[in-house]
Design a protein around this motif. Sequence first.
Motif, PDB file in Angstrom:
ATOM      1  N   MET A   1       0.379   3.908  -3.195  1.00 56.63           N
ATOM      2  CA  MET A   1       0.398   5.363  -3.043  1.00 56.63           C
ATOM      3  C   MET A   1       1.161   6.107  -4.098  1.00 56.63           C
ATOM      4  O   MET A   1       0.497   6.999  -4.900  1.00 56.63           O
TER       5      MET A   1
ATOM      6  N   ASP B   1       0.816  -1.280   0.075  1.00 56.34           N
ATOM      7  CA  ASP B   1      -0.027   0.067   0.142  1.00 56.34           C
ATOM      8  C   ASP B   1       0.660   1.355  -0.061  1.00 56.34           C
ATOM      9  O   ASP B   1       0.531   2.264  -0.544  1.00 56.34           O
ATOM     10  N   ASP B   2       2.146   1.147   0.695  1.00 55.59           N
ATOM     11  CA  ASP B   2       2.863   2.385   0.487  1.00 55.59           C
ATOM     12  C   ASP B   2       3.373   2.574  -0.964  1.00 55.59           C
ATOM     13  O   ASP B   2       3.212   3.787  -1.432  1.00 55.59           O
ATOM     14  N   TYR B   3       3.896   1.665  -1.573  1.00 60.07           N
ATOM     15  CA  TYR B   3       4.232   1.643  -3.026  1.00 60.07           C
ATOM     16  C   TYR B   3       3.207   2.234  -3.821  1.00 60.07           C
ATOM     17  O   TYR B   3       3.279   2.997  -4.715  1.00 60.07           O
TER      18      TYR B   3
END
Lengths: 217, 408
Positions: free
Chosen positions: A161, A157-159
Amino acid sequence: MRKKIIGCLVVLSFGALFTGGCAKKDVVRSEEPISAVQTAPPTAQTTPAEVARPAQPVQPAQEARPEAQGGATAQPMTETTPTREPAVAQEAPKAGQAAKAPAAELQAELQKIYFNFDSADLSEESRGVLSKNADYLSKQPSVKVRIEGNCDERGSDDYNMALGERRAKAAKDYLVNLGIASDRLATISYGEEKPVDQGHDEAAWAQNRRDEFVIVK
Amino acid sequence: MRIILLLALLLFAPQLVLAQGYIDVTAPASRKLKIFVAPTSLPGEAAPQVGQELSELFGFDLGLAGPFEISPRDAGMAGADLVLKSAYSVQGGGVTLECRLVDQVLNREVTAKRYTGGARELRRMAHAFSDEVLRAVTGQKGPFTGKIAYVTKASGNKEVFVMDYDGRNPQRVTNNGSINLKPDFAPSGKEIIYTSYKKGNPDLYRRELFTGLEARISSRPGLNAMGAFSPDGSKIALVMTKDGNSEIYLIGRDGKELARLTNSHAIDVSPAWSPDGSRIVFVSDRLGKPQVFIMDADGGNVRRLTANGAYNVTPRWSPKGDRIVYARKEGSGFQIYAINPDGTQDTQLTSAGSNEHPRFSPDGRFVVFSSTRSGSEGVYLMRADGTSQTRISPSNGQDSHPTWSGNM
C-alpha cells in the motif's frame, strides 16, 4: 434488536447429586445479550450506486508480454522491467461513431510506467515515457490526471500500500519537474489490489508493478 | 500426580485452586487429559442431529485447545479423566443447553452451566461451555465465543465479513462493491475499523457491528490504512501518507489526530500495540528492506526487532506480551514466525504453502492467519506453538486478513 437471547448462567442443581454439599456454587448472573451480527439497515449502508468508483482506464486488449517471460521460470525473483508497446488500437472507434473527445484521445496517449520489485525508482525508460506524457498533458492544460500506483502480489500487502503510493508520487514529482502543475496531478495507491494480469509468474508481476495515468476531468 | 493434586484442591479448597492449583498445560511434558464427550441427552421433541452437532463442536473446540485428548466415541467413559455431559431441551420459542464437566476419577463435578436462548444460538452456547471448560481446567477462559473478522473475495471484490471462530455463520459486514481491507476489532468486540475505497480514496471507517452504524473517521489525502485499536480502545494507530510519505500516527476514535509517531524517509507501516499500550511494533524499510521494529507509544526509543530474514512484515503482539508473530518472505511466498520482544527465540511456525497476516486469539492460545497451502487462500488457525494447523474458512473461498475478537 432481533434474535435476542436471554443468556443466564445458573448453577445446575443436580451437580449436588455427585458431590453432596461440596459443589462449588456459581453466582447467578446475567450475560450480555447475544446477537447475530446484522448487516446495516439500508440507510446506513452505502449502496453500490453511491460508491464513487474510480474511472477505469481502458486496458490494451493484448499488451506485449515482457521478454522476461523466458527467464521467469528459472529465476522467479528476477527484477525486470517489461518493454512496452504503444497503447495503440485499444479503443478503436466503431464505424460511424462520433469523433472522440479530446480527453479520450489524450487518455489513449498516456502510457503506463513499470517498476522493479520493491522499488519506486524511475528507470530511464520510465522517464522517457513520463516525458511523453508530460508533452501530452502540457498541450491540454485543463486536463487533470490521477496517478495510480500498483504493486505485484509478492510483497506484503500492507507494505505494498505504501510502496504503490511511493510509485505514484515518484511519477508525480517527475512530471512536476517537467512543468506540469502540481494541482493537476492527484495520486492514489491500490497496493496489490488491482492487478492487470491475474497470473502468478514474473511476466504477470512485471505488468502489475506499474503507474497508470487516469484522466479525471 | 498433578491432576490428583488439582482434584484434591477442588474437593477441599476451591478458592485455593483459583489462586494456584491449575494444571500447567503449557509445559510440553504434561500428559494430556483424556476427555470423553458423552452423547447429548435429547428429551422430547429435540432433533436427533443436535446431538451429533454438539458432539462434533465440543470435540473440535477441546481438541484444538491443547490440554485435552478426545476419547473415541465408542470408548465410552472408560479411561477418561473428564467427561463432558450435556442435555438439550426445547420449550416455547427457545432452547436450553445444560452442560457439566465431571471429573471421572473422583466422580466430582468440576463446573456446570445452563444456557437458554433461541435455537440459532445453540452453537454459541456450546462454544461458551468450551470456554468454561478451559477456564475450569487451566484458569484461563477459552476464546471460542470470539468472532473472526476477515476479508473475502467471494463476490469478486474484497468485502469484510465476520464469522464464528470455527468458520461457521459467516455474516456480511460491508457490501459496497469497492475494495475493503484490514479489519481490526475494538477491544469490546462490538466495533471494527477497516479501510475502504468506496468513496475513491482509501479512507478509514469505524462501524458498530450490531447496529451497522458507521462513520468515516479518517479521509486525509492518500492512505488511511492499517488501523489498529489501542488495548484500551481509546486510540487508533494508523498509517497515513498525507505528509508525503507513509508514516504512523495516532488518532482518536473520532479520527482526530493525536500524534505523529514516525518521521523518516522510509516506508513505515503495519503498527500493532503491546498489550499494555506502552509500545508499538511496526514495519519499516529504513535500513533497506522491510524489517520489524519496536518503538515506545510516543514514537521514541526505536529499535530493530528482527535480525534474520531479508523481508519481515505484519507483526502482532501476543495478549500476554511475551511473543510477537510476523510473516517472513521466503522465496515467492511468506512463512509465519514468532519471536520474543527482546529478539530471542525466533521460531518458524509454518512451512506449507504461503502463510501471512498472523494474529493471536484474545487468550493467546492460538494464531489465526491466511494460507494458500490448499490452492485457494483461506483462513487458518494453529496453536501458538505452530501445532494443529487447521483451515476454518470454506475450501473454495478466497479469504484472508483474519482478526479474532475478544468474547462479545
